[in-house]
Design an enzyme around this catalytic site. Structure first.
Site, PDB file in Angstrom:
ATOM      1  N   ALA A 188       0.861  -1.179   0.000  1.00  0.00           N
ATOM      2  CA  ALA A 188       0.000   0.000   0.000  1.00  0.00           C
ATOM      3  C   ALA A 188       0.900   1.231   0.000  1.00  0.00           C
ATOM      4  CB  ALA A 188      -0.875  -0.003   1.251  1.00  0.00           C
ATOM      5  N   GLY A 237       0.737  -5.098   0.791  1.00  0.00           N
ATOM      6  CA  GLY A 237      -0.398  -5.210  -0.123  1.00  0.00           C
ATOM      7  C   GLY A 237      -0.011  -5.811  -1.465  1.00  0.00           C
ATOM      8  N   GLU A 250      -0.166  -9.424  -0.892  1.00  0.00           N
ATOM      9  CA  GLU A 250      -1.590  -9.754  -0.726  1.00  0.00           C
ATOM     10  C   GLU A 250      -2.320  -9.758  -2.071  1.00  0.00           C
ATOM     11  OE1 GLU A 250      -1.807  -6.610   2.229  1.00  0.00           O
ATOM     12  OE2 GLU A 250      -2.598  -8.046   3.673  1.00  0.00           O
ATOM     13  N   GLU A 280       4.371  -5.037   7.304  1.00  0.00           N
ATOM     14  CA  GLU A 280       3.552  -4.002   7.965  1.00  0.00           C
ATOM     15  C   GLU A 280       3.924  -3.804   9.426  1.00  0.00           C
ATOM     16  OE1 GLU A 280       2.394  -6.446   6.026  1.00  0.00           O
ATOM     17  OE2 GLU A 280       0.928  -5.645   4.600  1.00  0.00           O
TER      18      GLU A 280
HETATM   19  N1  CAA Z   1       4.597   3.317  -0.367  1.00  0.00           N
HETATM   20  C1  CAA Z   1       5.010   4.494  -0.852  1.00  0.00           C
HETATM   21  N2  CAA Z   1       6.212   4.661  -1.447  1.00  0.00           N
HETATM   22  C2  CAA Z   1       7.022   3.605  -1.531  1.00  0.00           C
HETATM   23  C3  CAA Z   1       6.661   2.352  -1.042  1.00  0.00           C
HETATM   24  C4  CAA Z   1       5.377   2.205  -0.436  1.00  0.00           C
HETATM   25  N3  CAA Z   1       4.924   1.050   0.012  1.00  0.00           N
HETATM   26  N4  CAA Z   1       7.680   1.491  -1.260  1.00  0.00           N
HETATM   27  C5  CAA Z   1       8.638   2.182  -1.881  1.00  0.00           C
HETATM   28  N5  CAA Z   1       8.248   3.459  -2.047  1.00  0.00           N
HETATM   29  C6  CAA Z   1       8.987   4.549  -2.659  1.00  0.00           C
HETATM   30  C7  CAA Z   1      10.090   5.053  -1.749  1.00  0.00           C
HETATM   31  O1  CAA Z   1       9.587   5.969  -0.811  1.00  0.00           O
HETATM   32  C8  CAA Z   1      11.024   5.674  -2.752  1.00  0.00           C
HETATM   33  O2  CAA Z   1      10.496   6.923  -3.127  1.00  0.00           O
HETATM   34  P1  CAA Z   1      11.456   8.268  -3.101  1.00  0.00           P
HETATM   35  O3  CAA Z   1      12.528   7.982  -4.123  1.00  0.00           O
HETATM   36  O4  CAA Z   1      10.518   9.372  -3.492  1.00  0.00           O
HETATM   37  O5  CAA Z   1      12.003   8.361  -1.722  1.00  0.00           O
HETATM   38  C9  CAA Z   1      10.915   4.772  -3.966  1.00  0.00           C
HETATM   39  O6  CAA Z   1       9.671   4.073  -3.802  1.00  0.00           O
HETATM   40  C10 CAA Z   1      12.020   3.751  -4.056  1.00  0.00           C
HETATM   41  O7  CAA Z   1      12.051   3.056  -2.820  1.00  0.00           O
HETATM   42  P2  CAA Z   1      13.406   2.854  -1.981  1.00  0.00           P
HETATM   43  O8  CAA Z   1      14.327   4.000  -2.185  1.00  0.00           O
HETATM   44  O9  CAA Z   1      13.012   2.537  -0.578  1.00  0.00           O
HETATM   45  O10 CAA Z   1      13.993   1.557  -2.727  1.00  0.00           O
HETATM   46  P3  CAA Z   1      14.961   0.450  -2.138  1.00  0.00           P
HETATM   47  O11 CAA Z   1      15.368  -0.375  -3.305  1.00  0.00           O
HETATM   48  O12 CAA Z   1      15.999   1.059  -1.286  1.00  0.00           O
HETATM   49  O13 CAA Z   1      14.025  -0.433  -1.156  1.00  0.00           O
HETATM   50  C11 CAA Z   1      12.004  -1.643  -0.545  1.00  0.00           C
HETATM   51  C12 CAA Z   1      12.986  -1.204  -1.683  1.00  0.00           C
HETATM   52  C13 CAA Z   1      12.725  -2.619   0.383  1.00  0.00           C
HETATM   53  C14 CAA Z   1      10.836  -2.317  -1.220  1.00  0.00           C
HETATM   54  C15 CAA Z   1      11.568  -0.389   0.251  1.00  0.00           C
HETATM   55  O14 CAA Z   1      11.114   0.592  -0.659  1.00  0.00           O
HETATM   56  C16 CAA Z   1      10.465  -0.662   1.240  1.00  0.00           C
HETATM   57  O15 CAA Z   1      10.709  -1.208   2.296  1.00  0.00           O
HETATM   58  N6  CAA Z   1       9.220  -0.261   0.892  1.00  0.00           N
HETATM   59  C17 CAA Z   1       8.081  -0.376   1.797  1.00  0.00           C
HETATM   60  C18 CAA Z   1       7.587  -1.788   1.878  1.00  0.00           C
HETATM   61  C19 CAA Z   1       6.440  -1.890   2.851  1.00  0.00           C
HETATM   62  O16 CAA Z   1       6.572  -1.593   4.026  1.00  0.00           O
HETATM   63  N7  CAA Z   1       5.274  -2.326   2.360  1.00  0.00           N
HETATM   64  C20 CAA Z   1       4.090  -2.485   3.182  1.00  0.00           C
HETATM   65  C21 CAA Z   1       3.195  -1.280   3.024  1.00  0.00           C
HETATM   66  S1  CAA Z   1       1.832  -1.316   4.156  1.00  0.00           S
HETATM   67  C22 CAA Z   1       0.647  -2.293   3.418  1.00  0.00           C
HETATM   68  O17 CAA Z   1       0.836  -2.829   2.340  1.00  0.00           O
HETATM   69  C23 CAA Z   1      -0.635  -2.434   4.195  1.00  0.00           C
HETATM   70  C24 CAA Z   1      -1.532  -3.496   3.652  1.00  0.00           C
HETATM   71  O18 CAA Z   1      -1.430  -4.668   4.037  1.00  0.00           O
HETATM   72  C25 CAA Z   1      -2.614  -3.165   2.730  1.00  0.00           C
END
Ligand code: CAA
Length: 257
Positions: A65, A108, A111, A131
């Site tokens: 998400a 998500g 999921e 999460e």
């Molecule tokens: N939401 C919004 N933006 C996101 C994102 C997310 N889930 N995942 C990545 N991005 C964005 C980052 O903020 C970044 O944007 P900026 O360049 O503007 O800062 C861009 O995508 C690239 O990401 P990274 O620089 O972090 O890339 P990386 O290669 O270093 O890391 C990653 C990759 C490990 C996937 C890392 O991006 C990460 O941990 N992302 C979040 C993953 C996460 O926590 N997902 C769960 C979300 S909650 C959810 O999904 C609830 C549900 O059950 C419905």
């Protein structure tokens, strides 16, 4: 219809939907979900389409998400809008939907892949429910579907620690049906989808419905449901054609593909 966050393309009898928000690793913002739902509606209504492939980029199927979009929301906001309920459209698609996962399928994203009918994974795929690291829990079925796929122990560990699973572990655990080289993932997914689309659509839909019933019911009720669908397939013209073709040692010419 033109979309901002997804690409759609029709390949023969297959509808291809590619998540396309590269700057956010295909994070699933509300607008993307609405576009995905619209694309699924269109392919479901299109009689020329027999199967759908859902994919992302090489780096990310979807990183979950959209955290930045969720950040300011209050309990009242998410409760009143029933946040996430719009994500489940894919589970109501009667046509088969194959997830072709390369790179991250997190939160998500994992999921969403699990809502599809099966997952083909590239060698670089990584699955996880991180999460917990955001002070929350999976909200789109992760605790339920992951547990059904991989069992309690692994699902619990993943949901409590946020640890990612690589493609090999995901295949061993039964989360994905097959692993493919990154460069071959999409072609193979389209090939499998095309092969499914060449079969009789009503029987494909029945098989899908019956397998999905296994997650919702007891064994006795599930087997009875399967038996009723099996019996009803005898009303299909394509069933007679399939068995006739076998007897005559030729390929079936299904009418309802
Ligand atoms: N939401 C919004 N933006 C996101 C994102 C997310 N889930 N995942 C990545 N991005 C964005 C980052 O903020 C970044 O944007 P900026 O360049 O503007 O800062 C861009 O995508 C690239 O990401 P990274 O620089 O972090 O890339 P990386 O290669 O270093 O890391 C990653 C990759 C490990 C996937 C890392 O991006 C990460 O941990 N992302 C979040 C993953 C996460 O926590 N997902 C769960 C979300 S909650 C959810 O999904 C609830 C549900 O059950 C419905």
């Amino acid at each position: 219809m033109s979309y901002k966050n997804i690409l759609v393309d029709t390949r023969g009898a297959v509808g291809l939907i590619q998540l396309n928000r590269p700057k956010a690793l295909n994070a699933l913002c509300a607008e993307l979900i609405e576009e995905l739902n619209a694309a699924l509606d269109a392919y479901e209504a299109d009689p020329e389409i027999g199967a759908i492939v859902l994919t992302g980029s090489e780096k990310a199927f979807a990183a979950g998400a959209d955290i930045k979009e969720m950040l300011p929301k209050s309990f009242q906001d998410v409760y009143m809008e029933d946040f996430i309920s719009r994500w489940e459209r894919v589970t109501r698609c009667k046509k088969p939907v194959i997830a072709a996962v390369s790179g991250y399928a997190l939160g998500g994203g994992c999921e969403l892949a699990m809502m599809c009918d099966f997952i083909l994974a590239a060698e670089n795929a990584k699955f996880g429910q991180p999460e917990i690291n955001l002070g929350t829990i999976p909200g789109s079925g992760g605790t339920q579907r992951l547990t059904r796929f991989v069992g309690k122990s692994k699902a619990m560990e993943m949901c409590l620690t946020g640890r990612m699973m690589d493609a090999e572990e995901a295949e061993r655990a039964g989360l994905v049906s097959r692993i493919l080289p990154v460069a071959e993932l999409l072609d193979e997914a389209l090939k499998v989808a095309q092969a499914i689309a060449a079969k009789s659509l009503p029987s494909v839909m029945m098989a899908k419905e019956a397998v999905n019933a296994a997650y919702e019911t007891t064994l006795t009720q599930g087997v009875r449901f399967e038996r009723r669908l099996f019996h009803s397939s005898f009303a299909l013209e394509d069933r007679r054609e399939g068995m006739t073709a076998f007897s005559e040692k030729r390929e079936p010419q299904f009418k309802n593909r």
